[in-house]
Design a protein around this motif. Sequence first.
Motif, short mmCIF file in Angstrom:
data_model
loop_
_atom_site.label_atom_id
_atom_site.label_comp_id
_atom_site.label_asym_id
_atom_site.label_seq_id
_atom_site.Cartn_x
_atom_site.Cartn_y
_atom_site.Cartn_z
N GLY A 140 0.78 -1.24 0.00
CA GLY A 140 0.00 0.00 0.00
C GLY A 140 0.80 1.27 0.00
O GLY A 140 0.23 2.36 -0.13
N ALA A 141 2.13 1.20 0.16
CA ALA A 141 2.96 2.40 0.07
C ALA A 141 3.04 2.86 -1.38
O ALA A 141 2.86 2.07 -2.30
N GLN A 142 3.33 4.16 -1.56
CA GLN A 142 3.42 4.69 -2.92
C GLN A 142 4.83 4.56 -3.51
O GLN A 142 4.99 4.52 -4.72
N ASP A 143 5.85 4.49 -2.67
CA ASP A 143 7.22 4.40 -3.17
C ASP A 143 8.13 4.01 -2.02
O ASP A 143 7.71 3.97 -0.86
N TYR A 144 9.41 3.73 -2.34
CA TYR A 144 10.40 3.49 -1.30
C TYR A 144 11.70 4.16 -1.72
O TYR A 144 11.99 4.33 -2.91
N LEU A 145 12.51 4.55 -0.74
CA LEU A 145 13.80 5.18 -0.96
C LEU A 145 14.85 4.46 -0.13
O LEU A 145 14.58 4.08 1.02
N VAL A 146 16.04 4.26 -0.69
CA VAL A 146 17.14 3.63 0.02
C VAL A 146 17.96 4.70 0.72
O VAL A 146 18.45 5.64 0.08
N LYS A 147 18.10 4.60 2.02
CA LYS A 147 18.83 5.60 2.79
C LYS A 147 20.28 5.68 2.32
O LYS A 147 20.93 4.66 2.07
N GLY A 148 20.76 6.90 2.21
CA GLY A 148 22.13 7.11 1.81
C GLY A 148 22.35 7.04 0.32
O GLY A 148 23.47 7.26 -0.16
#
Length: 424
Positions: A140-148
């Motif tokens: 259900g999330a719209q996107d993801y980002l990898v830290k760093g």
Amino acid sequence: MATSQPEAADLSSQARARTRARTRPPQARTPAPDGLPVDLAGRKPSVLLIEDDPGDALLVEELVADSELTMRLRWVRSMAEASDALAAEVPDCVLLDLHLPDVQGLQAVSCIRAHADQVAVVVLTGLAEEHTGLAAVAAGAQDYLVKGRVEPDLFGRAVRYAIQRKQAEQAAVALQASQMQAQENARLERGLLPRPLLRGDGVEAVARYRPGRAQALLGGDFYDIVQSDDGTVHAVVGDVSGHGPDEAALGVALRIAWRTLVLSGITGARQIGRLEEILVAERVRPNVFATLTSLTAAPGARRVRTVRAGHPGLLRRTRDGVEWVEVPAGPALGVVPGGARWPEEELTVPAGASLVLFTDGLFEGHVGRGPERLGEDGLLDLAREVAALAPEPFVDGLIERAEGLAEEQGGLADDVAVLHLRWN
């Protein structure tokens, strides 16, 4: 993402160093690019960061500061704090770490959706957890980002697109719900608006139904007309209190029951009593009631038998003009179940005359911008303006004039049913 205290201190130092080294003042930042949702135009989108690690939180703050998309950022450290923040203000986007002290993994996404399903969610993951980010999007999330691994421009674009995708998703859901409601309304309207069952040419019937304010809410207004084998004409106009599918369904039930009773030979006050029994059995709330006027006219007769249950009067059109007529009435159906009495009255109908039955939505609309309503006297004045017209243009002109007077407040708020009967 868990970080040791020395590592957090080091990240914090790096972030502060970049803050001091930054030479572009906030007021000189590039304005938000085109493509923002309409309701974000002219304001900064609000973002809630849920992250328990201070170092990672500072890195996100730096990304926000360097991004071309200016935004309002609020930081909380746990899902419990996030719940309080979401209760106070619903942001446009949530930046969510999946490793919080009080919730872990995809359960964090579920918690956000449970608290504020209309919010866009962007998940923050570690380098080795990219598969978790994909699973979060599926959940259900719209996107993801990898830290760093995120540059400021990419970060701003990800937040903006996440908000847009969420709004597009909600718009699609709303459209589907609207289409389903329209289809349901259409089915209910078909039940409310029957084809007159006329067997001869002794009476001319014109029927109209107008939903209030472009079908924003479907009401329980109904009408019907039936001519029995001996030529007797039976007609009814009624109105169930309230708006919505329950009231409309009850109107359909009463209309069908009325026709069944007529075809079974049950008329007059006895018929109204049976309809009240059906209303009491079918209504979803005890305060729901219905008003109606029912009439019966034998072939060749100059007098019509009427029964009125809490309903407005009617219009009688003759060669001399139009007049408002009210015969003695009993209470509305369902007000005093089992204890009401409805008198049967006779109404004179001269040769070539017409009777016009209607629901109160025709005259309860506001006139202009003020609180004044058209009222019965106002409706009678409108009827006299179009008195010389034939039945169909008379009815259409009457409704159009009433709608025109209520135009400044969005049109007639209530449904309108009109039945015009002229005996040849």
